[in-house]
Design an enzyme around this catalytic site. Structure first.
Site, PDB file in Angstrom:
ATOM      1  N   ASP A 157      -0.145  23.141  -8.986  1.00  0.00           N
ATOM      2  CA  ASP A 157      -0.987  23.875  -8.030  1.00  0.00           C
ATOM      3  C   ASP A 157      -0.251  25.119  -7.530  1.00  0.00           C
ATOM      4  O   ASP A 157      -0.795  25.905  -6.753  1.00  0.00           O
ATOM      5  CB  ASP A 157      -1.472  22.983  -6.880  1.00  0.00           C
ATOM      6  CG  ASP A 157      -0.347  22.332  -6.110  1.00  0.00           C
ATOM      7  OD1 ASP A 157       0.827  22.551  -6.453  1.00  0.00           O
ATOM      8  OD2 ASP A 157      -0.647  21.597  -5.139  1.00  0.00           O
ATOM      9  N   SER A 158       0.977  25.326  -8.028  1.00  0.00           N
ATOM     10  CA  SER A 158       1.678  26.598  -7.797  1.00  0.00           C
ATOM     11  C   SER A 158       0.891  27.747  -8.432  1.00  0.00           C
ATOM     12  O   SER A 158       1.162  28.917  -8.148  1.00  0.00           O
ATOM     13  CB  SER A 158       3.099  26.543  -8.380  1.00  0.00           C
ATOM     14  OG  SER A 158       3.079  26.061  -9.708  1.00  0.00           O
ATOM     15  N   ASP A 183      -1.749  18.845 -11.526  1.00  0.00           N
ATOM     16  CA  ASP A 183      -1.621  18.607 -10.089  1.00  0.00           C
ATOM     17  C   ASP A 183      -2.992  18.360  -9.479  1.00  0.00           C
ATOM     18  O   ASP A 183      -3.938  19.109  -9.745  1.00  0.00           O
ATOM     19  CB  ASP A 183      -1.030  19.848  -9.403  1.00  0.00           C
ATOM     20  CG  ASP A 183       0.427  19.671  -9.032  1.00  0.00           C
ATOM     21  OD1 ASP A 183       0.875  18.512  -8.892  1.00  0.00           O
ATOM     22  OD2 ASP A 183       1.118  20.692  -8.878  1.00  0.00           O
ATOM     23  N   LYS A 192      -0.770  14.512 -10.980  1.00  0.00           N
ATOM     24  CA  LYS A 192       0.373  14.432 -10.063  1.00  0.00           C
ATOM     25  C   LYS A 192      -0.122  14.550  -8.626  1.00  0.00           C
ATOM     26  O   LYS A 192      -0.982  15.384  -8.330  1.00  0.00           O
ATOM     27  CB  LYS A 192       1.398  15.537 -10.368  1.00  0.00           C
ATOM     28  CG  LYS A 192       2.581  15.521  -9.393  1.00  0.00           C
ATOM     29  CD  LYS A 192       3.756  16.352  -9.877  1.00  0.00           C
ATOM     30  CE  LYS A 192       3.682  17.823  -9.590  1.00  0.00           C
ATOM     31  NZ  LYS A 192       3.534  18.201  -8.153  1.00  0.00           N
ATOM     32  N   GLU A 215       1.241  14.496  -4.371  1.00  0.00           N
ATOM     33  CA  GLU A 215       2.397  14.671  -3.487  1.00  0.00           C
ATOM     34  C   GLU A 215       2.375  13.641  -2.357  1.00  0.00           C
ATOM     35  O   GLU A 215       1.328  13.383  -1.770  1.00  0.00           O
ATOM     36  CB  GLU A 215       2.370  16.074  -2.856  1.00  0.00           C
ATOM     37  CG  GLU A 215       2.557  17.193  -3.849  1.00  0.00           C
ATOM     38  CD  GLU A 215       2.588  18.573  -3.182  1.00  0.00           C
ATOM     39  OE1 GLU A 215       2.594  18.654  -1.940  1.00  0.00           O
ATOM     40  OE2 GLU A 215       2.607  19.558  -3.929  1.00  0.00           O
ATOM     41  N   GLU A 234      11.826  17.305  -5.237  1.00  0.00           N
ATOM     42  CA  GLU A 234      11.952  18.749  -4.993  1.00  0.00           C
ATOM     43  C   GLU A 234      12.857  19.036  -3.803  1.00  0.00           C
ATOM     44  O   GLU A 234      12.660  18.503  -2.701  1.00  0.00           O
ATOM     45  CB  GLU A 234      10.558  19.360  -4.772  1.00  0.00           C
ATOM     46  CG  GLU A 234      10.635  20.868  -4.542  1.00  0.00           C
ATOM     47  CD  GLU A 234       9.311  21.602  -4.708  1.00  0.00           C
ATOM     48  OE1 GLU A 234       8.308  20.979  -5.123  1.00  0.00           O
ATOM     49  OE2 GLU A 234       9.276  22.811  -4.424  1.00  0.00           O
TER      50      GLU A 234
HETATM   51  O1  KIV Z   1       3.001  23.039  -8.464  1.00  0.00           O
HETATM   52  C1  KIV Z   1       4.115  23.062  -8.989  1.00  0.00           C
HETATM   53  O2  KIV Z   1       4.501  23.996  -9.690  1.00  0.00           O
HETATM   54  C2  KIV Z   1       4.992  21.915  -8.762  1.00  0.00           C
HETATM   55  C3  KIV Z   1       6.408  22.032  -9.248  1.00  0.00           C
HETATM   56  C4  KIV Z   1       7.181  22.864  -8.312  1.00  0.00           C
HETATM   57  C5  KIV Z   1       7.033  20.713  -9.463  1.00  0.00           C
HETATM   58  O3  KIV Z   1       4.593  20.953  -8.188  1.00  0.00           O
END
Ligand code: KIV
Length: 277
Positions: free
Chosen positions: A53-54, A96, A126, A128, A195
């Site tokens: 989600d980055s 994500d 994924k 969090e 992280e």
């Molecule tokens: O969204 C992302 O890029 C991440 C990484 C930093 C692990 O969760």
């Protein structure tokens, strides 16, 4: 265009990642958000591609990961999966789950995880967080959807913590993180991103759980490493944490190429005769 002559390789599975941990073989993970980059990563032998989600930051220009939606994640995921399929088809693709797509209820989380899995031919999602989401994780994994966990600095909670500084430095927080890791393992996660936590804590977690740990700013004792592709390629100019190794300065290379193109067009130097029909 797809190159059908590319040799297909065995796809990386959750079992393969367990085997890699058992054999002390390090896992290389990177993020990708588009077809072309995914092709390059798969061809280069990246084991796991994270559609992070980055994308909200580095693709869309938001300040945080919070604004990105399930639909936008699916858009990126489809492009990445097509990229991997166009190459060796080896890399595992993890998507994500965006902010507020799994926090409201287990049912909502399962619906969104199912949608992400059904709409793409991806391998896993994924999420969090620790104990707060452990039940939700169990519900999703019990349904047969593989889940990767993410502890330490969890960017979706940035407004709660108020900074991107290193997490779990004090012993109480470190013990809590270790407990969260074990809870997530019990809930069925197949791997865990750690992280921005102290390297000795990451090492403790790695030796305390049977699932592979994948570090980002968590030292060298994790079972694997992940970086955001834009950071390691030097495309991001404002973000310089010490855990990012810049392998190339693509920002300067692209600036230079584009500046030369603009100059060529303006002075009539492009296209030349042999670039015309
Ligand atoms: O969204 C992302 O890029 C991440 C990484 C930093 C692990 O969760």
């Amino acid at each position: 265009m797809n190159d059908h002559s590319v040799k297909k390789l065995p796809h990386v599975t959750t079992r393969k990642l367990f085997e890699m941990k058992a054999q002390g073989e390090k896992i290389a993970m990177l993020t990708a958000y588009d077809y072309t980059t995914a092709r390059i990563l798969d061809r280069a032998g990246v084991d796991v591609i994270l559609v992070g989600d980055s994308a909200s930051n580095v693709f869309s220009g938001h300040n945080t990961t919070l604004p990105i939606t399930v639909e936008e994640m699916i858009y990126h995921a489809k492009a990445v999966v097509r990229g991997v399929q166009a190459e060796t088809s080896r890399a595992m693709v993890v998507i994500d789950m965006p902010f507020m797509s799994y926090q409201l209820s287990g049912e909502e989380a399962l619906r969104n995880a199912g949608k992400i899995m059904k709409d793409n031919e991806c391998d896993a999602v994924k999420l969090e967080g620790g104990r707060v989401i452990a039940e939700t994780v169990k519900r999703i994994t019990d349904t047969g959807i593989p889940v990767m966990g993410h502890l330490g600095l969890i960017p979706q909670s940035i407004y709660k913590f108020g900074s991107y500084k290193v997490r779990a430095r004090d012993p109480k927080e470190a013990d809590e993180l270790l407990r969260d890791a074990k809870l997530l393992e019990e809930a069925g996660v197949f791997a865990l991103v750690l992280e921005k936590i102290p390297a000795d804590l990451a090492a403790r977690v790695t030796s305390s759980v049977s699932i592979p740990t994948i570090g980002i700013g968590a030292g060298s004792d994790c079972d694997g490493q992940v970086l955001v592709i834009n950071d390691m390629l030097g495309l991001s100019t404002e973000f310089h944490p010490r855990f990012v190794r810049k392998y190339v300065d693509l920002n300067s290379i692209m600036q230079d190429a584009v500046t030369r193109y603009v100059d060529d067009v303006r002075r009539g130097g492009f296209p030349l005769e042999d670039e015309s029909y």
